[in-house]
Write a protein that holds these residues in place. Structure first.
Motif, PDB file in Angstrom:
ATOM      1  N   VAL A   1       0.835  -1.201   0.000  1.00 15.71           N
ATOM      2  CA  VAL A   1       0.000   0.000   0.000  1.00 15.71           C
ATOM      3  C   VAL A   1       0.870   1.253   0.000  1.00 15.71           C
ATOM      4  O   VAL A   1       0.582   2.230  -0.697  1.00 15.71           O
ATOM      5  CB  VAL A   1      -0.946   0.009   1.217  1.00 15.71           C
ATOM      6  CG1 VAL A   1      -1.789   1.264   1.228  1.00 15.71           C
ATOM      7  CG2 VAL A   1      -1.842  -1.221   1.205  1.00 15.71           C
TER       8      VAL A   1
ATOM      9  N   VAL B   1      -5.817  10.883  -5.418  1.00 14.74           N
ATOM     10  CA  VAL B   1      -6.881   9.942  -5.066  1.00 14.74           C
ATOM     11  C   VAL B   1      -7.333   9.163  -6.292  1.00 14.74           C
ATOM     12  O   VAL B   1      -7.496   7.931  -6.241  1.00 14.74           O
ATOM     13  CB  VAL B   1      -8.081  10.686  -4.433  1.00 14.74           C
ATOM     14  CG1 VAL B   1      -9.225   9.710  -4.156  1.00 14.74           C
ATOM     15  CG2 VAL B   1      -7.663  11.388  -3.149  1.00 14.74           C
TER      16      VAL B   1
ATOM     17  N   SER C   1      -4.701   6.679  -7.394  1.00 13.46           N
ATOM     18  CA  SER C   1      -4.655   5.581  -6.427  1.00 13.46           C
ATOM     19  C   SER C   1      -5.777   4.590  -6.675  1.00 13.46           C
ATOM     20  O   SER C   1      -5.570   3.369  -6.622  1.00 13.46           O
ATOM     21  CB  SER C   1      -4.755   6.132  -4.996  1.00 13.46           C
ATOM     22  OG  SER C   1      -3.660   6.951  -4.675  1.00 13.46           O
TER      23      SER C   1
ATOM     24  N   THR D   1      -8.800   4.352   5.782  1.00 13.87           N
ATOM     25  CA  THR D   1      -8.433   5.637   5.178  1.00 13.87           C
ATOM     26  C   THR D   1      -8.628   5.611   3.666  1.00 13.87           C
ATOM     27  O   THR D   1      -9.118   6.591   3.076  1.00 13.87           O
ATOM     28  CB  THR D   1      -6.972   5.978   5.504  1.00 13.87           C
ATOM     29  OG1 THR D   1      -6.797   6.023   6.922  1.00 13.87           O
ATOM     30  CG2 THR D   1      -6.573   7.319   4.900  1.00 13.87           C
ATOM     31  N   GLU D   2      -8.261   4.505   3.039  1.00 15.38           N
ATOM     32  CA  GLU D   2      -8.426   4.377   1.584  1.00 15.38           C
ATOM     33  C   GLU D   2      -9.893   4.577   1.190  1.00 15.38           C
ATOM     34  O   GLU D   2     -10.202   5.295   0.227  1.00 15.38           O
ATOM     35  CB  GLU D   2      -7.942   2.993   1.135  1.00 15.38           C
ATOM     36  CG  GLU D   2      -8.213   2.695  -0.323  1.00 15.38           C
ATOM     37  CD  GLU D   2      -8.193   1.207  -0.627  1.00 15.38           C
ATOM     38  OE1 GLU D   2      -8.722   0.835  -1.702  1.00 15.38           O
ATOM     39  OE2 GLU D   2      -7.675   0.427   0.191  1.00 15.38           O
ATOM     40  N   ASN D   3     -10.793   3.961   1.926  1.00 15.24           N
ATOM     41  CA  ASN D   3     -12.219   4.091   1.623  1.00 15.24           C
ATOM     42  C   ASN D   3     -12.743   5.498   1.910  1.00 15.24           C
ATOM     43  O   ASN D   3     -13.553   6.039   1.157  1.00 15.24           O
ATOM     44  CB  ASN D   3     -13.016   3.052   2.414  1.00 15.24           C
ATOM     45  CG  ASN D   3     -12.876   1.652   1.856  1.00 15.24           C
ATOM     46  OD1 ASN D   3     -13.435   1.323   0.826  1.00 15.24           O
ATOM     47  ND2 ASN D   3     -12.099   0.822   2.546  1.00 15.24           N
TER      48      ASN D   3
ATOM     49  N   LEU E   1      -5.026   0.699  -7.625  1.00 17.04           N
ATOM     50  CA  LEU E   1      -5.574  -0.338  -6.745  1.00 17.04           C
ATOM     51  C   LEU E   1      -6.544  -1.245  -7.506  1.00 17.04           C
ATOM     52  O   LEU E   1      -6.599  -2.457  -7.252  1.00 17.04           O
ATOM     53  CB  LEU E   1      -6.271   0.307  -5.554  1.00 17.04           C
ATOM     54  CG  LEU E   1      -5.343   1.006  -4.550  1.00 17.04           C
ATOM     55  CD1 LEU E   1      -6.142   1.815  -3.537  1.00 17.04           C
ATOM     56  CD2 LEU E   1      -4.462  -0.016  -3.836  1.00 17.04           C
TER      57      LEU E   1
ATOM     58  N   CYS F   1      -7.295  -4.837  -0.570  1.00 19.22           N
ATOM     59  CA  CYS F   1      -7.155  -3.572  -1.305  1.00 19.22           C
ATOM     60  C   CYS F   1      -6.123  -3.643  -2.415  1.00 19.22           C
ATOM     61  O   CYS F   1      -6.255  -2.964  -3.435  1.00 19.22           O
ATOM     62  CB  CYS F   1      -6.845  -2.427  -0.350  1.00 19.22           C
ATOM     63  SG  CYS F   1      -5.430  -2.732   0.722  1.00 19.22           S
TER      64      CYS F   1
ATOM     65  N   SER G   1      -6.642   0.714   5.456  1.00 16.47           N
ATOM     66  CA  SER G   1      -7.773   0.273   4.645  1.00 16.47           C
ATOM     67  C   SER G   1      -8.962   1.204   4.836  1.00 16.47           C
ATOM     68  O   SER G   1      -9.660   1.555   3.875  1.00 16.47           O
ATOM     69  CB  SER G   1      -8.173  -1.155   5.023  1.00 16.47           C
ATOM     70  OG  SER G   1      -7.056  -2.005   5.044  1.00 16.47           O
TER      71      SER G   1
ATOM     72  N   PHE H   1       0.690   4.224  -2.853  1.00 14.74           N
ATOM     73  CA  PHE H   1       0.415   5.619  -2.532  1.00 14.74           C
ATOM     74  C   PHE H   1       1.622   6.515  -2.828  1.00 14.74           C
ATOM     75  O   PHE H   1       1.455   7.668  -3.237  1.00 14.74           O
ATOM     76  CB  PHE H   1      -0.007   5.762  -1.077  1.00 14.74           C
ATOM     77  CG  PHE H   1      -1.398   5.247  -0.797  1.00 14.74           C
ATOM     78  CD1 PHE H   1      -2.308   5.049  -1.825  1.00 14.74           C
ATOM     79  CD2 PHE H   1      -1.806   4.964   0.491  1.00 14.74           C
ATOM     80  CE1 PHE H   1      -3.590   4.589  -1.577  1.00 14.74           C
ATOM     81  CE2 PHE H   1      -3.086   4.503   0.761  1.00 14.74           C
ATOM     82  CZ  PHE H   1      -3.983   4.314  -0.289  1.00 14.74           C
TER      83      PHE H   1
END
Length: 251
Positions: free
Chosen positions: A97, A128, A131, A232-234, A135, A217, A230, A101
């Motif tokens: 991850v 964003v 990313s 934070t990604e969402n 992903l 992810c 995880s 990023f």
């Protein structure tokens, strides 16, 4: 330049076949040379020759290194012999991850540079969006494997299994549209749906149920722990969706 030290000698047996060159043998050879050893490099050129060597020395794997007549072992054993760290391949790690990023952050800066601007807000938007695209690629490499891991914690996917297969495509679609700044009416709802469902699922699994799970992810073959990153990604997707709508409706 790699220099050998007089008197430091090692004997290495490694597989060098027509259709296979053992990568760990090459790593052992490189490590020995970097440690200043003169290496007597023996190639095991056939499976039969390799089997005979293993039986003769009572080992199951190659490469095998010998120093001063003492068998050190394989590449991991050799690293330990020299006091080097040995990666635990089963250990949880956020490295995939962090790599994603880091690269998407650099990509967003580079893209802004290419268009003659270093606008901070647009850099964040592209970060964003890029990313999400990267992903999605990682998930789509092995959709079946991703869906298996994803179903372990995603609440929406548990109710509707097909969602586990559609998720990466939705993430990719929203990411591409956000990079292009197009079709906000489509990109924002998709990102909002998958981001909200994902954030709640992670929060439920990690902070309410206290489960220790792997995050899908970066694909279903990762050892990334499900947790704060995880979540934070969402939440990033949710924020991007809200911002996309705000930009579309505000003057």
């Amino acid at each position: 330049m790699l220099m050998t030290t007089p008197g430091k000698k090692a004997v290495l047996y490694r597989m060098v076949m027509k259709d296979h060159i053992c990568p760990f043998g090459l790593k052992s050879l490189d490590l020995l040379k970097r440690e200043g050893f003169a290496v007597e490099d023996h190639w095991l050129k056939t499976r039969e020759e390799t089997n005979r060597f293993q039986q003769a020395h009572g080992v199951d794997t190659t490469p095998q290194t010998f120093i001063d007549g003492r068998r050190i072992g394989g590449n991991d054993d050799l690293r330990r012999f020299f006091g080097r760290s040995v990666k635990d391949r089963a250990a949880a790690s956020h490295a995939p991850v962090i790599a994603v990023f880091s690269m998407t952050a650099l990509m967003s800066v580079a893209a802004n540079w290419a268009v003659g601007s270093l606008d901070t807000l647009r850099t964040l938007e592209w970060f964003v969006a890029f990313s999400m695209c990267v992903l999605a690629i990682l998930k789509l490499r092995d959709l079946e494997s991703f869906s298996n891991m994803f179903l372990g914690y995603d609440l929406l996917a548990r109710r509707w299994v097909r969602y586990a297969y559609l998720y990466p495509f939705g993430e990719a679609l929203a990411g591409v549209l956000m990079v292009a700044g197009a079709l906000a009416w489509l990109a924002a709802p998709v990102a909002l749906l998958i981001g909200t469902a994902g954030a709640w699922s992670v929060f439920q699994a990690v902070y309410i149920e206290k489960r220790e799970l792997k995050c899908a992810c970066v694909g279903g073959d990762s050892n990334v722990p499900l947790g704060f990153i995880s979540l934070t990604e969402n939440l990033m997707m949710v924020a991007m969706a809200v911002w996309t709508v705000a930009k579309a409706i505000l003057p």
